[in-house]
Design a protein around this motif. Structure first.
Motif, PDB file in Angstrom:
ATOM      1  N   SER A 189      31.350  84.386 -45.516  1.00  0.00           N
ATOM      2  CA  SER A 189      30.920  83.434 -44.705  1.00  0.00           C
ATOM      3  C   SER A 189      31.220  81.995 -45.683  1.00  0.00           C
ATOM      4  CB  SER A 189      29.347  83.678 -44.628  1.00  0.00           C
ATOM      5  OG  SER A 189      29.078  84.809 -43.822  1.00  0.00           O
ATOM      6  N   HIS A 190      31.182  81.818 -46.768  1.00  0.00           N
ATOM      7  CA  HIS A 190      31.527  80.677 -47.491  1.00  0.00           C
ATOM      8  C   HIS A 190      33.070  80.479 -47.238  1.00  0.00           C
ATOM      9  CE1 HIS A 190      28.043  79.793 -49.971  1.00  0.00           C
ATOM     10  NE2 HIS A 190      28.202  80.860 -50.716  1.00  0.00           N
ATOM     11  N   GLY A 191      33.890  81.428 -47.086  1.00  0.00           N
ATOM     12  CA  GLY A 191      35.399  81.074 -46.870  1.00  0.00           C
ATOM     13  C   GLY A 191      35.685  80.898 -45.360  1.00  0.00           C
ATOM     14  N   LEU A 192      34.965  81.451 -44.419  1.00  0.00           N
ATOM     15  CA  LEU A 192      35.132  81.311 -43.170  1.00  0.00           C
ATOM     16  C   LEU A 192      34.558  79.840 -42.797  1.00  0.00           C
ATOM     17  CD1 LEU A 192      33.918  84.621 -41.402  1.00  0.00           C
ATOM     18  CD2 LEU A 192      36.331  83.700 -41.698  1.00  0.00           C
ATOM     19  N   ALA A 193      33.591  79.464 -43.185  1.00  0.00           N
ATOM     20  CA  ALA A 193      33.141  78.004 -43.165  1.00  0.00           C
ATOM     21  C   ALA A 193      34.284  76.994 -43.740  1.00  0.00           C
ATOM     22  CB  ALA A 193      31.846  77.798 -43.835  1.00  0.00           C
ATOM     23  N   ALA A 194      34.829  77.187 -44.705  1.00  0.00           N
ATOM     24  CA  ALA A 194      35.954  76.438 -45.357  1.00  0.00           C
ATOM     25  C   ALA A 194      37.120  76.158 -44.251  1.00  0.00           C
ATOM     26  CB  ALA A 194      36.396  76.880 -46.797  1.00  0.00           C
ATOM     27  N   LEU A 195      37.660  77.649 -43.655  1.00  0.00           N
ATOM     28  CA  LEU A 195      38.621  77.599 -42.853  1.00  0.00           C
ATOM     29  C   LEU A 195      38.368  76.752 -41.560  1.00  0.00           C
ATOM     30  CD1 LEU A 195      39.647  81.277 -43.264  1.00  0.00           C
ATOM     31  CD2 LEU A 195      40.737  79.424 -44.065  1.00  0.00           C
ATOM     32  N   ILE A 196      36.948  77.127 -41.038  1.00  0.00           N
ATOM     33  CA  ILE A 196      36.734  76.411 -39.943  1.00  0.00           C
ATOM     34  C   ILE A 196      36.514  74.674 -39.903  1.00  0.00           C
ATOM     35  CG2 ILE A 196      34.527  76.002 -38.445  1.00  0.00           C
ATOM     36  CD1 ILE A 196      33.875  78.774 -38.612  1.00  0.00           C
ATOM     37  N   THR A 197      36.070  74.247 -41.278  1.00  0.00           N
ATOM     38  CA  THR A 197      36.095  72.758 -41.316  1.00  0.00           C
ATOM     39  C   THR A 197      37.453  72.299 -42.006  1.00  0.00           C
ATOM     40  OG1 THR A 197      35.261  73.271 -43.711  1.00  0.00           O
ATOM     41  CG2 THR A 197      33.582  72.940 -41.670  1.00  0.00           C
TER      42      THR A 197
END
Length: 227
Positions: free
Chosen positions: A50-58
């Motif tokens: 979830s940390h990683g996906l949030a990074a990718l999304i932003t």
């Protein structure tokens, strides 16, 4: 709306409150040494993912995901929104736990699509971001468990296993933020406190509330389908 009384009466007490029992079992299982560790891997993986996906999304990127044998982990990212990345660890774990529980009772086609998509995400993280042998082994274990649902979806025990796994992920997403009260000012709560000037305590309460709300919605949804 009227209900068929005969259909209601045919639902056993256990069937009606099955998910309540699953959460009760999960509550005790997460406290059992060794047995609880594979279940903690799921919560840790979904937290770091979830940390990683949030990074990718932003607009950021994932450097690596590391998982440890004790259920702890680390996601190293570059760029992106620090606020969203820090917040989504515990919040994302709750969402993934919700999905694991719900997929156990979904229509067969929807289940296959969900599990297929989740398997793809896990396999992608294995290939791109797992850098050490232990992390590779843990993610392989998680991938094999999830894909069981694709190939053996008719097995009677699989819905229970997915419900139990999802319930432990949700419960751990409630319990884990409490460990931030260690007086060291480290972790996601401390980062958010620095970014927003809201005390770490507030963020812990928010994460715990999200986890409890997730459990409540799952149980409420299950009970409503029994009537």
């Amino acid at each position: 709306m009227t209900h068929d009384k005969s259909s209601i009466s045919n639902v056993s007490f256990f069937q009606r409150y099955q998910l309540v029992f699953v959460f009760l079992i999960a509550f005790f299982v997460v406290e059992i040494p060794f047995i609880s560790i594979p279940l903690k891997w799921f919560e840790s993986y979904f937290h770091e993912l979830s940390h990683g996906l949030a990074a990718l999304i932003t607009g950021g990127s994932i450097v690596s995901i590391q998982l440890n044998i004790d259920g702890s982990g680390l996601c190293t990212t570059q760029g992106g929104s620090r606020l969203l990345i820090s917040f989504m660890g515990y919040a994302g774990a709750s969402l993934f736990g919700y999905g694991l529980v719900r997929v156990s009772t979904m229509h067969q086609t929807v289940t296959k699509v969900f599990i297929g998509a989740l398997s793809f995400v896990i396999a992608t993280s294995l290939v791109l971001w797992a850098k050490d042998i232990l992390t590779i082994g843990i993610i392989l274990f998680l991938l094999m468990f999830v894909t069981l649902k694709l190939f053996y979806f008719k097995k009677a025990y699989l819905p229970f296993l997915f419900q139990l796994t999802g319930a432990t992920v949700v419960l751990n997403s409630i319990k884990s933020p409490l460990y931030l009260f260690d007086g060291r000012s480290l972790g996601d709560g401390a980062t958010l406190a620095q970014l927003t000037f809201m005390p770490e305590f507030v963020w812990v309460v928010i994460w715990c509330a999200l986890g409890m709300m997730t459990a409540y919605l799952l149980i409420k949804s299950h009970l409503s389908r029994q009537y």
